[in-house]
Design a protein around this motif. Structure first.
Motif, short mmCIF file in Angstrom:
data_model
loop_
_atom_site.label_atom_id
_atom_site.label_comp_id
_atom_site.label_asym_id
_atom_site.label_seq_id
_atom_site.Cartn_x
_atom_site.Cartn_y
_atom_site.Cartn_z
N ALA A 279 -1.12 5.66 -10.97
CA ALA A 279 0.12 4.07 -11.03
C ALA A 279 0.88 4.08 -9.18
O ALA A 279 0.80 3.52 -9.10
N ALA A 280 1.74 4.95 -9.49
CA ALA A 280 2.43 5.21 -8.52
C ALA A 280 1.44 4.75 -6.14
O ALA A 280 1.82 3.97 -5.93
N LEU A 281 0.41 4.95 -6.71
CA LEU A 281 -0.17 5.36 -5.69
C LEU A 281 -0.41 3.95 -5.61
O LEU A 281 -1.42 3.25 -4.26
N LEU A 282 -1.16 3.55 -6.99
CA LEU A 282 -2.20 2.50 -6.75
C LEU A 282 -0.82 0.75 -5.85
O LEU A 282 -1.27 -0.14 -5.33
N ALA A 283 0.38 1.02 -6.92
CA ALA A 283 1.41 0.25 -6.38
C ALA A 283 1.12 0.07 -5.15
O ALA A 283 2.06 -1.34 -4.61
N ALA A 284 1.06 1.34 -5.00
CA ALA A 284 1.39 1.11 -2.54
C ALA A 284 0.31 1.03 -1.97
O ALA A 284 -0.13 1.40 -0.88
N ARG A 285 -1.24 0.75 -2.73
CA ARG A 285 -2.26 0.43 -2.33
C ARG A 285 -2.36 1.74 -1.52
O ARG A 285 -3.86 1.12 -0.85
N THR A 287 -5.75 2.97 -2.58
CA THR A 287 -6.14 2.62 -3.32
C THR A 287 -7.66 4.86 -3.32
O THR A 287 -6.93 4.88 -4.55
N LEU A 288 -7.46 4.96 -3.00
CA LEU A 288 -8.66 6.13 -2.03
C LEU A 288 -7.72 7.19 -3.24
O LEU A 288 -8.55 8.27 -3.88
N SER A 289 -6.64 7.58 -2.47
CA SER A 289 -5.55 8.50 -3.25
C SER A 289 -5.38 8.49 -4.68
O SER A 289 -5.64 9.24 -5.26
N ALA A 290 -5.53 7.47 -5.08
CA ALA A 290 -4.96 6.58 -6.48
C ALA A 290 -6.22 6.88 -7.29
O ALA A 290 -6.31 7.87 -8.62
N PHE A 291 -7.11 6.97 -7.03
CA PHE A 291 -8.78 7.16 -7.33
C PHE A 291 -8.90 9.08 -7.76
O PHE A 291 -9.03 9.38 -9.33
N VAL A 292 -8.16 9.84 -6.79
CA VAL A 292 -7.87 11.50 -6.74
C VAL A 292 -7.86 11.58 -7.56
O VAL A 292 -7.67 12.48 -8.58
#
Length: 378
Positions: A279-285, A287-292
């Motif tokens: 969620a935090a990584l998505l908010a920071a855009r 996105t690849l790290s968010a998927f991981v």
């Protein structure tokens, strides 16, 4: 060849790996399908969403097919009993999955709003229904399933479809749905831009919060549910015979493994931290790290369920001794050995090919691409 007890443990781990692989790879396809009617507001936007997973969804079905095949071959008693007891639930999964191949192939063949909208909702059903049913099934496993074996090891199921829809199982279904939706949202955010990406980010953050609240709530609830424990000596090297053991039910039994091996607490911790991190990584855009991070949350959630139940695979609520475990629900030593070496050869090939396919087809899917490839894109 590896000894029988070791192979039994290895196949418990390998089935878990296949389930995690299915949830990560086929899961993001289903998550994108779940979000399709909501993040795509126009026909072009929905085609963008579909084309993020269009080239890969059928290849990712390998994880689903391989997982089912592995359970059939490695745990035949589990396969037979589960598909008897969860018959209508499994049929509902198959009926929902029917919408996926025809939806992807036929959705954009005819340029008519009603036609395309119908297939959009079909793809939604194909993406949203299976995760809920799988979660409900896991919720019922944690409470025990009403079946028993006779002296010839023929299973008899005494439950009903509607009995599966109990409160705890429905909560597990919400957790599963949120987990898969988060997986789809992070992938969609990585492959799109502009409005679609913003909607995917918002959906992903919402799904992550639902996942964390539901997962923690289910964990607290589980502590008050009667778990299962083998009270007789474990014959790890014996031939499969579920009726040769004695089993008791007691409150807190599903938490006992975490007391014995405190490192297992890393699994629920990973589930919560992965979801919040996504969620935090998505908010920071990012996105690849968010998927991981979302994928790590999948590992944590599924790993928590497996670690809690070990060594049980399918507990029986009506005849405790009939409960199926890692030790007494498996195939022969020879079968497990052949499957093990086949897996060592073919699973790396699947991983390498999948990685290559995703690398070749990486990049953003844009509205301009859809317009330029109107007759070729999904």
């Amino acid at each position: 060849m590896l000894d029988y007890p070791t192979l039994k443990l290895i196949w418990w781990l390998l089935v878990g790996v296949l389930l995690v692989g299915f949830a990560i790879m086929d899961g993001h396809d289903m998550g994108v399908g779940t979000l399709l009617p909501f993040v795509g507001r126009s026909d072009v936007e929905r085609r963008v969403v579909i084309n993020t997973v269009g080239p890969h969804w059928d290849g990712n079905q390998v994880w689903f097919i391989t997982g089912g095949g592995a359970i059939f071959a490695a745990w035949p008693l589990v396969y037979a009993t589960a598909f008897s007891g969860f018959y209508w639930a499994m049929l509902a999964v198959l009926w929902a999955l029917f919408f996926r191949p025809v939806g992807f192939d036929y959705r954009s063949k005819i340029h008519h709003p009603l036609w395309r909208s119908t297939w959009d909702w079909g793809l939604f059903i194909g993406g949203a229904v299976p995760p809920v049913i799988f979660g409900v099934a896991f919720g019922n496993l944690l409470q025990g399933v009403p079946f028993r074996f006779d002296d010839y090891l023929m299973p008899t199921y005494s439950g009903s479809f509607w009995a599966l829809l109990n409160p705890f199982a429905l909560l597990a279904g919400v957790v599963s749905s949120a987990m898969i939706t988060l997986q789809g949202a992070t992938y969609l955010a990585h492959r799109t831009e502009a409005q679609i990406q913003r909607r995917a980010v918002a959906a992903g953050i919402g799904a992550a919060l639902v996942l964390v609240v539901g997962f923690v709530g289910a964990g607290i609830w589980l502590q008050g549910i009667d778990g299962y424990r083998i009270s007789s000596a474990v014959q790890a090297a014996a031939l499969p015979d579920p009726l040769s053991k004695t089993v008791v039910r007691e409150v807190g039994a599903w938490i006992a493994n975490y007391t014995t091996a405190p490192l297992l607490w890393l699994l629920p911790g990973l589930g919560v931290a992965g979801a919040l991190g996504a969620a935090a990584l998505l908010a920071a855009r990012r996105t690849l790290s968010a998927f991981v991070a979302s994928s790590l949350a999948v590992v944590g959630v599924i790993g928590t369920a497996g670690a809690s139940m070990f060594p049980f695979v399918m507990p029986s609520s009506t005849h405790l001794a009939s409960s199926l475990t890692v030790w007494d629900s498996v195939s022969s030593h020879l079968t497990l050995g052949i499957m093990f070496w086949a897996t060592l050869i073919f699973m790396p090939l699947i991983v390498v090919y999948t990685s290559w396919a995703y690398r070749v087809m990486r990049g953003k899917v844009t509205e301009a691409y859809i317009r330029e490839n109107d007759h070729a894109a999904y």
